[in-house]
Design a protein around this motif. Structure first.
Motif: not given
Length: 225
Positions: A1-9, A38-44, A46-52
């Protein structure tokens, strides 16, 4: 799962730990690791414009489906609260502050369509929007038919696929889910960025449904909204 976890750096170590709490539960292809990414990609986006708070959203995204409850289970309405409770225990074990644990718990509880809980924090609004973006558009269509297939639901009513002369029932027909849920989600988005992205995906769902209606019954009524 390390490759998946790396997406959350830069929180990949946290992600690797939290993934274990999620994948220990049964998963289906509509709520699997791909869905989390996919949800994380969407969250990123959103965060880029909304903060969080990125750490809170990392934990909330990874744990929002950490308790799996089948769609047809009588416990379905409690799924998000059960996931929030488990998330709280996991984060307590990592010595998170009570305030941050509560932010994650609230985001998880409020993300669910079925629960009907209004998100009150920015992170909860972002998670709800990010999760709902994955329920519409082309991926939402694919997930809808995947879940319906798991439950042995036919694609549509043979004689009234558009439900022009009957009540909609998405427990009986996959196509009914478009009008009972997928095409109703756009108005529920919490952030300006989420609403903009949702409108594009909404139109894709509407156009797909209209095309499908034309093919299963040439004189079927199309959906305008």
């Amino acid at each position: 799962m390390r490759s998946v976890a790396s997406r959350f750096a830069p929180y990949q170590e946290l992600a690797e730990h939290l993934l274990q709490a999620t994948i220990s539960e049964p998963m289906d292809a509509a709520h699997d690791v791909g869905h989390l990414l996919r949800v994380w990609g969407n969250a990123e986006r959103l965060m880029a414009e909304e903060g969080g708070d990125r750490s809170v959203l990392t934990a909330a995204t990874l744990l929002h489906d950490c308790v799996h409850v089948p769609k047809d289970s009588p416990l379905r309405l409690s799924a998000s609260s059960m996931a929030a409770e488990k998330a709280g225990r996991v984060l307590d074990s990592l010595n998170w502050t009570a305030g941050d644990v509560e932010k994650v718990r609230h985001a998880i509880e409020a993300h669910s369509f079925s629960a009907g809980i209004v998100p009150t924090t920015l992170e909860a609004k972002i998670l709800q929007d990010a999760d709902r973006l994955d329920a519409i558009g082309h991926i939402g269509i694919a997930r809808c038919f995947h879940v319906s297939g798991q439950m042995n639901r036919p694609i549509c009513d043979l004689f009234d696929p558009g439900a022009d002369r009957r009540a909609l029932d998405d427990r009986a027909f996959a196509m009914d889910h478009f009008q009972t849920k997928l095409l109703t989600l756009t108005g529920s988005f919490q952030t300006a960025t989420g609403r903009r992205l949702a409108r594009v995906r909404h139109d894709k769902v509407r156009d797909f449904l209209n095309g499908l209606l034309e093919e299963v019954l040439p004189d079927a009524m199309t959906v305008s909204h």
